[in-house]
Design an enzyme around this catalytic site. Structure first.
Site, mmCIF file in Angstrom:
data_model
loop_
_atom_site.group_PDB
_atom_site.id
_atom_site.type_symbol
_atom_site.label_atom_id
_atom_site.label_comp_id
_atom_site.label_asym_id
_atom_site.label_seq_id
_atom_site.Cartn_x
_atom_site.Cartn_y
_atom_site.Cartn_z
ATOM 1 N N ARG A 166 -21.806 -35.386 -1.937
ATOM 2 C CA ARG A 166 -21.360 -33.984 -1.844
ATOM 3 C C ARG A 166 -20.161 -33.708 -2.746
ATOM 4 N NH1 ARG A 166 -25.472 -34.207 0.591
ATOM 5 N NH2 ARG A 166 -25.883 -33.663 2.764
ATOM 6 N N SER A 239 -24.186 -27.329 6.852
ATOM 7 C CA SER A 239 -23.229 -28.284 7.447
ATOM 8 C C SER A 239 -21.808 -27.840 7.120
ATOM 9 C CB SER A 239 -23.439 -29.677 6.851
ATOM 10 O OG SER A 239 -24.781 -30.053 7.014
ATOM 11 N N GLU A 335 -16.944 -28.889 4.182
ATOM 12 C CA GLU A 335 -17.853 -28.913 3.022
ATOM 13 C C GLU A 335 -17.870 -27.594 2.234
ATOM 14 O OE1 GLU A 335 -21.862 -30.851 3.256
ATOM 15 O OE2 GLU A 335 -22.504 -28.942 2.415
HETATM 16 P P1 FAD Z 1 -22.209 -20.628 -3.761
HETATM 17 O O1 FAD Z 1 -21.976 -20.745 -2.306
HETATM 18 O O2 FAD Z 1 -22.390 -19.288 -4.333
HETATM 19 O O3 FAD Z 1 -21.032 -21.384 -4.531
HETATM 20 C C1 FAD Z 1 -20.630 -22.658 -4.123
HETATM 21 C C2 FAD Z 1 -19.537 -23.156 -5.089
HETATM 22 O O4 FAD Z 1 -20.085 -23.360 -6.378
HETATM 23 C C3 FAD Z 1 -18.394 -22.161 -5.260
HETATM 24 O O5 FAD Z 1 -17.209 -22.896 -5.434
HETATM 25 C C4 FAD Z 1 -18.757 -21.426 -6.557
HETATM 26 O O6 FAD Z 1 -17.608 -20.954 -7.218
HETATM 27 C C5 FAD Z 1 -19.427 -22.539 -7.339
HETATM 28 N N1 FAD Z 1 -20.476 -22.088 -8.264
HETATM 29 C C6 FAD Z 1 -21.595 -21.398 -7.945
HETATM 30 N N2 FAD Z 1 -22.359 -21.223 -9.049
HETATM 31 C C7 FAD Z 1 -21.703 -21.817 -10.067
HETATM 32 C C8 FAD Z 1 -21.971 -21.971 -11.466
HETATM 33 N N3 FAD Z 1 -23.091 -21.502 -12.040
HETATM 34 N N4 FAD Z 1 -21.055 -22.627 -12.232
HETATM 35 C C9 FAD Z 1 -19.916 -23.132 -11.685
HETATM 36 N N5 FAD Z 1 -19.609 -22.997 -10.378
HETATM 37 C C10 FAD Z 1 -20.497 -22.359 -9.577
HETATM 38 N N6 FAD Z 1 -26.349 -28.296 0.827
HETATM 39 C C11 FAD Z 1 -26.822 -29.551 0.602
HETATM 40 O O7 FAD Z 1 -26.269 -30.289 -0.235
HETATM 41 N N7 FAD Z 1 -27.910 -30.031 1.276
HETATM 42 C C12 FAD Z 1 -28.576 -29.288 2.188
HETATM 43 O O8 FAD Z 1 -29.554 -29.750 2.758
HETATM 44 C C13 FAD Z 1 -28.079 -27.978 2.480
HETATM 45 N N8 FAD Z 1 -28.661 -27.205 3.415
HETATM 46 C C14 FAD Z 1 -28.163 -25.979 3.709
HETATM 47 C C15 FAD Z 1 -28.783 -25.209 4.704
HETATM 48 C C16 FAD Z 1 -28.307 -23.942 5.009
HETATM 49 C C17 FAD Z 1 -28.985 -23.137 6.097
HETATM 50 C C18 FAD Z 1 -27.203 -23.420 4.295
HETATM 51 C C19 FAD Z 1 -26.706 -22.026 4.575
HETATM 52 C C20 FAD Z 1 -26.569 -24.170 3.312
HETATM 53 C C21 FAD Z 1 -27.046 -25.461 3.008
HETATM 54 N N9 FAD Z 1 -26.443 -26.261 2.029
HETATM 55 C C22 FAD Z 1 -26.941 -27.515 1.758
HETATM 56 C C23 FAD Z 1 -25.264 -25.783 1.287
HETATM 57 C C24 FAD Z 1 -25.618 -24.898 0.051
HETATM 58 O O9 FAD Z 1 -26.883 -24.326 0.201
HETATM 59 C C25 FAD Z 1 -25.587 -25.691 -1.259
HETATM 60 O O10 FAD Z 1 -24.325 -26.270 -1.465
HETATM 61 C C26 FAD Z 1 -25.935 -24.816 -2.479
HETATM 62 O O11 FAD Z 1 -26.040 -25.608 -3.630
HETATM 63 C C27 FAD Z 1 -24.918 -23.707 -2.728
HETATM 64 O O12 FAD Z 1 -25.461 -22.854 -3.719
HETATM 65 P P2 FAD Z 1 -24.969 -21.352 -3.890
HETATM 66 O O13 FAD Z 1 -25.640 -20.814 -5.109
HETATM 67 O O14 FAD Z 1 -25.192 -20.587 -2.645
HETATM 68 O O15 FAD Z 1 -23.422 -21.581 -4.172
HETATM 69 P P1 NAP Z 2 -30.293 -35.567 10.771
HETATM 70 O O1 NAP Z 2 -31.619 -35.936 10.207
HETATM 71 O O2 NAP Z 2 -30.206 -35.090 12.178
HETATM 72 O O3 NAP Z 2 -29.280 -36.771 10.551
HETATM 73 C C1 NAP Z 2 -27.918 -36.670 10.999
HETATM 74 C C2 NAP Z 2 -27.029 -37.255 9.961
HETATM 75 O O4 NAP Z 2 -27.313 -38.625 9.819
HETATM 76 C C3 NAP Z 2 -27.275 -36.587 8.626
HETATM 77 O O5 NAP Z 2 -26.115 -35.885 8.308
HETATM 78 C C4 NAP Z 2 -27.587 -37.714 7.666
HETATM 79 O O6 NAP Z 2 -26.642 -37.874 6.614
HETATM 80 C C5 NAP Z 2 -27.491 -38.980 8.476
HETATM 81 N N1 NAP Z 2 -28.738 -39.755 8.323
HETATM 82 C C6 NAP Z 2 -29.908 -39.545 8.944
HETATM 83 N N2 NAP Z 2 -30.793 -40.496 8.589
HETATM 84 C C7 NAP Z 2 -30.168 -41.311 7.719
HETATM 85 C C8 NAP Z 2 -30.539 -42.472 6.996
HETATM 86 N N3 NAP Z 2 -31.754 -42.989 7.112
HETATM 87 N N4 NAP Z 2 -29.644 -43.025 6.160
HETATM 88 C C9 NAP Z 2 -28.431 -42.516 6.022
HETATM 89 N N5 NAP Z 2 -28.006 -41.419 6.686
HETATM 90 C C10 NAP Z 2 -28.860 -40.824 7.533
HETATM 91 O O7 NAP Z 2 -29.624 -34.442 9.824
HETATM 92 P P2 NAP Z 2 -29.921 -32.905 9.693
HETATM 93 O O8 NAP Z 2 -28.684 -32.180 10.013
HETATM 94 O O9 NAP Z 2 -31.201 -32.522 10.359
HETATM 95 O O10 NAP Z 2 -30.129 -32.765 8.116
HETATM 96 C C11 NAP Z 2 -31.231 -33.364 7.483
HETATM 97 C C12 NAP Z 2 -30.905 -33.555 6.013
HETATM 98 O O11 NAP Z 2 -30.646 -32.286 5.403
HETATM 99 C C13 NAP Z 2 -29.654 -34.414 5.802
HETATM 100 O O12 NAP Z 2 -29.836 -35.186 4.644
HETATM 101 C C14 NAP Z 2 -28.568 -33.387 5.591
HETATM 102 O O13 NAP Z 2 -27.524 -33.853 4.741
HETATM 103 C C15 NAP Z 2 -29.319 -32.237 4.918
HETATM 104 N N6 NAP Z 2 -28.673 -30.953 5.266
HETATM 105 C C16 NAP Z 2 -27.517 -30.630 4.641
HETATM 106 C C17 NAP Z 2 -26.887 -29.435 4.928
HETATM 107 C C18 NAP Z 2 -25.645 -29.041 4.200
HETATM 108 O O14 NAP Z 2 -25.224 -27.911 4.313
HETATM 109 N N7 NAP Z 2 -25.035 -29.909 3.459
HETATM 110 C C19 NAP Z 2 -27.427 -28.574 5.878
HETATM 111 C C20 NAP Z 2 -28.589 -28.957 6.512
HETATM 112 C C21 NAP Z 2 -29.228 -30.159 6.209
HETATM 113 P P3 NAP Z 2 -26.670 -37.075 5.224
HETATM 114 O O15 NAP Z 2 -26.203 -35.701 5.539
HETATM 115 O O16 NAP Z 2 -25.687 -37.827 4.400
HETATM 116 O O17 NAP Z 2 -28.039 -37.109 4.667
#
Ligand code: FAD
Ligand code: NAP
Length: 339
Positions: A166, A239, A335
């Site tokens: 991340r 998250s 995050e």
């Molecule tokens: P924004 O929220 O608009 O911006 C995020 C940051 O990036 C800000 O600092 C902004 O200034 C910067 N930025 C945006 N665009 C640019 C650009 N072109 N150049 C430079 N800087 C820029 N994230 C995960 O990693 N894994 C997941 O599974 C995941 N699941 C999610 C589920 C839900 C329901 C939600 C709401 C979010 C989730 N996220 C997840 C977080 C998010 O979706 C990601 O981080 C996504 O990449 C953000 O994209 P955005 O375009 O909405 O960015």
């Molecule tokens: P989950 O499957 O309930 O698992 C809980 C946590 O345990 C997750 O955060 C995941 O870490 C970790 N995990 C699970 N299995 C693993 C494995 N085999 N090895 C290492 N780590 C493991 O999680 P969830 O909330 O439903 O999300 C599922 C996936 O979507 C995850 O990868 C999560 O990161 C991603 N997600 C991200 C966001 C976001 O906003 N960043 C939002 C929703 C979902 P990791 O998070 O490091 O994978």
């Protein structure tokens, strides 16, 4: 094309928390030219420029005294195809999940585990998006960014992006790099990652023994839709905290105290704790304070039941962070990007 400027615009539709703050100026950039126009305009008016994509990783706690530039550039193209490895380039404003679905429809593998992540292509490298055992860095083939310090375009290789969990160079150098387009190395022959969470189990339940990337994407979309609140219905930014990395000794101490601790040993010897488990165990799941709350099914997700301010959401997050620190001696890091 030329930038269309809006003054004093509500950002409520432009952040998935649905927080109602205003932008002093707002515009959408459809190409590199408009991005440069935005930078010049902001400089002329003596305002900072804040770039956003889908607003799905933002927590806005006050009005934004800046020119908010929303990336709206579109375009996806195949740059090379040797029959096995296919390099694809997408513009920053492309909706991430539409891009994933396009790649699958083209018969390209690599992005299936990253299905249904909200936001744009340009923001994806910022925190090296990841889900279900795959991170952006695993399919990354380069990007082009504008250096806001000198207005020059710069190419970045994988090593230069310093991707981590991340995290990336772009996140660590806030406000410097404006990502314009990203390249991905996809594959005609899939190497599927099924060993994470319930993915394999779900495929088995569906009677699928030789899954395609599209099968994996479908199953992951189904799991995500069951577990995560849809921002269109309930404001959230996914998250709210990163999963903390602790030493093996700390993990061992916690495991003695909490035998059901959810922890994953990492290659570097550290141990990743599930932040959601810590928050749940501390009793916060389903907690609500006015319109700000902790989701009832997923303790890692803070939600806006409607009308919560960014400060209210942040105050709740701070209470949770301090509680986790006191109870477990573990530091949680937020995050989403805070403004
Ligand atoms: P924004 O929220 O608009 O911006 C995020 C940051 O990036 C800000 O600092 C902004 O200034 C910067 N930025 C945006 N665009 C640019 C650009 N072109 N150049 C430079 N800087 C820029 N994230 C995960 O990693 N894994 C997941 O599974 C995941 N699941 C999610 C589920 C839900 C329901 C939600 C709401 C979010 C989730 N996220 C997840 C977080 C998010 O979706 C990601 O981080 C996504 O990449 C953000 O994209 P955005 O375009 O909405 O960015
Ligand atoms: P989950 O499957 O309930 O698992 C809980 C946590 O345990 C997750 O955060 C995941 O870490 C970790 N995990 C699970 N299995 C693993 C494995 N085999 N090895 C290492 N780590 C493991 O999680 P969830 O909330 O439903 O999300 C599922 C996936 O979507 C995850 O990868 C999560 O990161 C991603 N997600 C991200 C966001 C976001 O906003 N960043 C939002 C929703 C979902 P990791 O998070 O490091 O994978």
């Amino acid at each position: 094309m030329s930038l269309v400027l809006h003054e004093n615009l509500s950002l409520k539709p432009f952040n998935t928390f649905g927080v109602d703050v205003r932008a002093r100026l707002f515009a959408e950039a459809h190409d590199d030219h408009e991005v440069r126009q935005g930078l010049m305009l902001a400089a002329d008016r003596g305002l900072p420029l804040m770039v956003i994509g889908g607003g799905s990783n933002l927590l806005l706690t006050r009005d934004v005294d800046a020119l908010v530039l929303r990336m709206a550039s579109r375009g996806v193209r195949i740059l090379s195809d040797d029959g096995e490895r296919v390099v694809v380039e997408a513009e920053a404003g492309e909706v991430w999940d539409s891009f994933v679905r396009w790649s699958l429809a083209e018969g390209l593998a690599g992005l299936e585990n990253l299905s249904l992540i909200p936001g744009t292509v340009g923001a994806a490298p910022m925190q090296n998006i990841g889900a279900y055992g795959v991170e952006l860095k695993d399919v990354f083939a380069g990007l082009v960014a504008l250096d806001r310090q000198n207005g020059e375009l710069r190419e970045f290789s994988l090593a230069e992006c310093a991707f981590a969990y991340r995290d990336s160079r772009f996140k660590r150098e806030p406000g410097r790099w404006l990502i314009l387009r990203v390249r991905f190395a996809l594959a005609r022959k899939a190497h599927l990652h099924l060993d994470y969470g319930p993915v394999r189990q779900r495929l088995v339940e569906e009677g699928i023994s030789s899954p395609t990337p599209a099968d994996v994407a479908r199953v992951i979309c189904a799991i995500r839709s069951e577990k995560l609140p849809d921002p269109a219905v309930l404001g959230n930014a996914g998250s709210f905290f990163k999963n903390p990395l602790v030493s093996a000794a700390v993990a061992e101490r916690l495991r003695r105290q909490y035998p059901d601790l959810v922890a994953y040993p990492q290659a570097d010897g550290q141990v990743k704790l599930a932040a959601g488990w810590l928050i749940d165990r501390a009793g916060w799941k389903g907690y609500r304070e006015g319109a700000a709350g902790v989701h009832a099914q997923q303790a890692l997700v803070l939600v806006n039941y409607g009308g919560a301010s960014g400060s209210q959401l942040f105050a709740l997050a701070e209470r949770i962070r301090l509680d986790i620190q006191e109870r477990f001696g573990v530091e949680l890091e937020m995050e989403p990007n805070l403004y």
